[in-house]
Motif scaffolding. Structure first.
Motif, mmCIF file in Angstrom:
data_model
loop_
_atom_site.group_PDB
_atom_site.id
_atom_site.type_symbol
_atom_site.label_atom_id
_atom_site.label_comp_id
_atom_site.label_asym_id
_atom_site.label_seq_id
_atom_site.Cartn_x
_atom_site.Cartn_y
_atom_site.Cartn_z
ATOM 1 N N ASP A 635 0.867 -1.095 0.073
ATOM 2 C CA ASP A 635 0.035 -0.001 -0.082
ATOM 3 C C ASP A 635 1.053 1.088 0.083
ATOM 4 O O ASP A 635 0.325 2.303 0.021
ATOM 5 C CB ASP A 635 -0.989 -0.007 1.011
ATOM 6 C CG ASP A 635 -0.185 0.085 2.625
ATOM 7 O OD1 ASP A 635 1.083 0.033 2.493
ATOM 8 O OD2 ASP A 635 -0.871 0.257 3.369
ATOM 9 N N LEU A 641 -2.138 -4.429 0.647
ATOM 10 C CA LEU A 641 -3.680 -4.853 0.420
ATOM 11 C C LEU A 641 -3.789 -6.277 -0.244
ATOM 12 O O LEU A 641 -2.931 -6.715 -1.180
ATOM 13 C CB LEU A 641 -3.905 -3.613 -0.906
ATOM 14 C CG LEU A 641 -4.002 -2.366 -0.606
ATOM 15 C CD1 LEU A 641 -4.373 -1.418 -1.639
ATOM 16 C CD2 LEU A 641 -5.333 -2.196 0.551
ATOM 17 N N ALA A 643 -6.382 -9.017 -1.953
ATOM 18 C CA ALA A 643 -7.897 -9.110 -2.677
ATOM 19 C C ALA A 643 -7.892 -10.575 -3.497
ATOM 20 O O ALA A 643 -6.944 -11.270 -3.404
ATOM 21 C CB ALA A 643 -7.688 -7.965 -3.655
ATOM 22 N N TRP A 644 -9.096 -10.735 -3.806
ATOM 23 C CA TRP A 644 -9.479 -11.981 -4.348
ATOM 24 C C TRP A 644 -10.741 -12.096 -5.036
ATOM 25 O O TRP A 644 -11.344 -11.108 -4.875
ATOM 26 C CB TRP A 644 -9.599 -13.319 -3.120
ATOM 27 C CG TRP A 644 -10.371 -12.940 -2.038
ATOM 28 C CD1 TRP A 644 -11.692 -13.110 -2.002
ATOM 29 C CD2 TRP A 644 -10.292 -11.982 -0.719
ATOM 30 N NE1 TRP A 644 -12.569 -12.757 -0.830
ATOM 31 C CE2 TRP A 644 -11.530 -11.993 -0.082
ATOM 32 C CE3 TRP A 644 -9.193 -11.644 -0.242
ATOM 33 C CZ2 TRP A 644 -11.645 -11.448 1.209
ATOM 34 C CZ3 TRP A 644 -9.180 -10.863 0.959
ATOM 35 C CH2 TRP A 644 -10.529 -10.921 1.669
ATOM 36 N N CYS A 685 -14.270 -9.513 7.005
ATOM 37 C CA CYS A 685 -14.439 -8.580 5.977
ATOM 38 C C CYS A 685 -15.689 -8.637 5.220
ATOM 39 O O CYS A 685 -16.383 -9.767 5.014
ATOM 40 C CB CYS A 685 -13.463 -9.037 4.984
ATOM 41 S SG CYS A 685 -11.468 -9.240 5.680
ATOM 42 N N SER A 689 -11.843 -8.197 0.014
ATOM 43 C CA SER A 689 -10.645 -7.441 0.137
ATOM 44 C C SER A 689 -10.300 -7.281 1.562
ATOM 45 O O SER A 689 -10.963 -7.358 2.355
ATOM 46 C CB SER A 689 -10.504 -6.135 -0.730
ATOM 47 O OG SER A 689 -11.582 -5.227 -0.208
ATOM 48 N N HIS A 691 -7.324 -4.829 3.969
ATOM 49 C CA HIS A 691 -6.079 -3.951 4.234
ATOM 50 C C HIS A 691 -5.380 -4.397 5.568
ATOM 51 O O HIS A 691 -6.127 -4.216 6.618
ATOM 52 C CB HIS A 691 -6.733 -2.495 4.178
ATOM 53 C CG HIS A 691 -5.467 -1.467 4.307
ATOM 54 N ND1 HIS A 691 -5.121 -0.755 5.535
ATOM 55 C CD2 HIS A 691 -4.331 -1.218 3.287
ATOM 56 C CE1 HIS A 691 -4.006 -0.263 5.277
ATOM 57 N NE2 HIS A 691 -3.623 -0.159 4.108
#
Length: 725
Positions: A635, A641, A643-644, A685, A689, A691
């Motif tokens: 980041d 970060l 993500a999937w 989440c 995603s 963070h």
């Protein structure tokens, strides 16, 4: 009466000639009006149609025969009701089934055994002795001391129940009727009354009650004797075998012509000469050839076609246009029937020529029915003897014996029901992923079954929620189109490409199971889906390597999110899903699988032995699919970060540029450190995603991965393992 009336009318109209004509016509009319009532012997159709007519004769069986019998006792239809469902506001379903108990008379002569049984033309019991439908079966041999059947005694009372002594009969108790349209089927029985072949001599002696009186020539596998009198019961058999009455000094016998003893030379007896010349003493009469039948048609029971009616014909040399038909209620192979028909046709001229011979009283020693020879070596049969004025008038019939051996004859195409031997059945349970149009709310447990051959008729099943719990009826399962197991181990394959490297070797349950190849268009459209353990695969090419062994290639692996079960040992169960026979457990019953204590009990149809199979508790249909395409990015502030991309259990296909339906009540994710790190995670989440700040990243030791799971309505998905290095 018509003779007298028409004679007078003819006299008035035409004088003496008119009177003669009127008398002749009147005689014909009187003969038709006042002729005695005919008698009927056994008929072929009587043995094929089951009846329950009061007073109907029960045949006496000899050898081995197939008969329909007569129903002599039966209950009303027994109705059973089973109620399913109805809980939590759902409507209930009531299913009805019917059964019947009955007794069928088979023979009025004792029998040795009852072998195969047919119901509506299909085998109810084969040579193995196993019944295809559930029932209790007993039979009685027809002895004079047989006991009363307990079922009949309980139904009508011990004081009113008959033991039917001297009558062989079979009893079915609670015969299930679902396969017969809930009605009593037409039953046929293969009955063995005597061991080995029989002939006219054995049958005649048994019916006449005098041993040694009869002799036969042709061997039969079976015979059914019926009729109002013994003569009518024996007439078809004696007609086919040429049996005639033969007189002798020690009594009469019945024997085929030529088997009554050695021929006697008529020249050994003195001839009475009361005539002026030898020509005057010769009385010869020869019937025209046109008086003979033109053909002989013999109908019988064919053993090679499960005792169906057979017919053999033979032409009579020089015969007329008439055709003689012989209905022989006997079991005879096609070759023997053809030889017998030809023998009867060849002997049709036997007796066409008659001769009268006169001798002195010593000629009384000649037996009626015996064969004599004249000086020219011709053979004649003694038809009758008349004694008058010190001489014996003997009527002779020309004897032309013919013996024809059996030959090779095609019995015709058989339409018999297959007689499958007993086979071992198996029931397998498969935990399917969600394959429906919506999100499953209960585990999708597939029940599939098959036997070692096509004679296996399926199984009755019950679900046991927990050990010791009351079994819940599930229903009847039919044999699957293709069920088996891996013949060799299968390694893991890529779930995103065609697997051209691996081949699947499958051993199916029975040789009648077939797998088909499909092209890529059909394959991508969903054809040839199969479960191997907990992995859903598809195959494009199927090659038969043996009767039950197949090689499958051009594979699509790990379909519908089952890629984690991509390696399998030998003997892993296999089932083809493109089949209507296997069924899913109802949702209300499949819910019991969650506890891991449920089992499925099953028994082959018509059997009583229970087998128990554990119900899988993995509930793959309730678990969201594992996410894919995980990515980690910096980041720029020391954090990262993550993500999937999610997948949906509602629609397991790939759709480019389209957001698939969520398939759950809400979107939620759980991310955990792998291996676990104290104080780090898990993180919840609301979107695909995450963070992580600099401090959180610093707390994670090197080599740590993230396990990302979707939180479903019923379970977590399998994790996506994402390394952070």
């Amino acid at each position: 009466m018509a003779t007298l009336v028409l004679s007078v009318v003819g006299q008035v109209i035409g004088g003496p000639i008119g009177s003669a004509i009127g008398a002749f016509i009147g005689q014909q009319i009187d003969a038709e009006i006042f002729k005695p009532k005919g008698r009927e012997g056994p008929r072929l159709a009587d043995l094929k149609v089951q009846a329950s007519t009061y007073g109907q004769p029960i045949p006496q069986l000899f050898g081995t025969m197939r008969v329909a019998g007569s129903v002599i006792w039966a209950t009303d239809l027994i109705e059973r009701r089973e109620k399913h469902g109805g809980g939590k506001g759902r409507p209930s379903t009531t299913e009805y089934s019917y059964a019947v108990s009955l007794a069928v008379a088979l023979s009025s002569r004792p029998v040795r055994a009852i072998r195969r049984i047919w119901a509506d033309g299909d085998l109810l019991r084969g040579t193995s002795g196993t019944f295809r439908e559930r029932c209790a079966f007993r039979w009685y041999d027809g002895s004079e001391d047989q006991p009363v059947d307990p079922l009949i005694a309980s139904a009508v009372g011990i004081g009113s129940a008959s033991a039917f002594r001297g009558l062989s009969y079979a009893v079915f108790e609670d015969l299930e009727l679902a396969s017969f349209g809930n009605r009593i089927p037409a039953l046929n029985f293969e009955v063995e009354a005597d061991a080995g072949p029989i002939d006219a001599g054995l049958v005649g002696d048994a019916l006449l009650g005098e041993a040694g009186r009869c002799t036969g020539r042709t061997a039969f596998s079976g015979y059914a004797a019926s009729g109002d009198r013994v003569r009518e019961a024996l007439a078809p058999l004696f007609e086919a075998d040429g049996v005639r009455l033969v007189g002798a000094a020690d009594g009469w016998t019945l024997a085929p012509t030529g088997l009554a003893g050695d021929p006697v030379a008529l020249g050994d007896f003195s001839e009475a000469r009361r005539i002026s010349s030898a020509r005057d003493g010769t009385e010869v009469c020869r019937a025209p050839l046109s008086a003979l039948p033109g053909a002989i048609r013999l109908r019988h029971y064919e053993p090679e076609r499960d005792y169906q009616l057979g017919q053999q014909s033979a032409l009579v040399a020089g015969g007329g246009r008439r055709e003689d038909r012989i209905d022989l209620p006997a079991v005879l192979p096609a070759g023997g029937a053809r030889a017998l028909a030809r023998q009867i046709a060849a002997a049709a001229a036997d007796g066409r020529e008659t001769r009268v011979w006169r001798g002195d009283l010593a000629a009384l020693a000649l037996p009626v029915g015996g064969v004599v020879t004249l000086n020219d070596a011709s053979a004649w049969r003694v038809a009758s003897r008349t004694v008058k004025d010190g001489e014996v008038r003997i009527e002779l019939l020309r004897h032309q014996p013919v013996t024809i051996a059996d030959g090779e004859v095609d019995p015709g195409v058989s339409v018999s029901a297959p007689n499958w031997p007993d086979s071992e059945g198996v029931v397998r349970l498969f935990d399917l992923p969600n394959l429906g149009g919506g999100s499953a709310t209960a585990p999708q447990i597939l029940v599939a079954a098959a036997g070692g051959n096509d004679g296996w008729r399926g199984a009755e099943t019950w679900l046991v929620p927990a050990p010791g719990a009351e079994p819940i009826p599930v229903g009847t399962i039919r044999p699957a189109a293709a069920l088996g197991a891996l013949a060799a181990a299968l390694g893991p394959g890529d779930a995103t490409l065609f697997d051209m490297e691996h081949k699947i070797l499958v051993s199916l349950m029975n040789p009648s199971m077939v797998l088909m190849s499909v092209d890529d268009a059909a394959l991508l459209g969903g054809a040839n889906r199969a479960m191997i353990g907990d992995e859903l695969i598809q195959f494009g090419v199927a090659e038969a390597l043996g009767e039950t062994t197949w090689r499958l290639s051009r594979l699509l692996r790990g379909r519908a999110g089952t890629e984690r079960g991509a390696a399998h040992a030998a003997d892993t169960p296999f089932v083809l899903l493109d089949d209507a026979a296997p069924f899913l457990l109802p949702d209300a019953l499949a819910g019991w699988a969650d506890g891991g204590m449920a089992s499925l009990q099953w028994a082959a149809r018509g059997g009583a032995e229970l087998t128990e199979v554990a119900v899988p508790d993995t509930a793959a249909a309730l678990r969201p699919l594992a996410p894919v395409h995980g990515a980690v990015a910096d980041d720029g502030a020391g954090g990262m970060l993550v993500a999937w991309v999610r997948r949906s259990r509602t629609n397991t296909g790939w759709r480019d540029g389209i957001d698939l339906p969520l398939g759950e009540g809400r979107e939620a994710w759980r991310v955990m450190a792998e291996p676990p790190v104290a104080g780090s995670g898990p993180w919840e989440c609301p979107a695909a995603s995450l963070h992580l700040g600099a401090a959180e990243v610093a707390a994670l030791p090197p080599g740590t991965s993230l396990a990302i799971c979707q939180v479903g309505d019923f379970a977590l998905s399998l994790p996506l393992i994402l390394p952070l290095d």
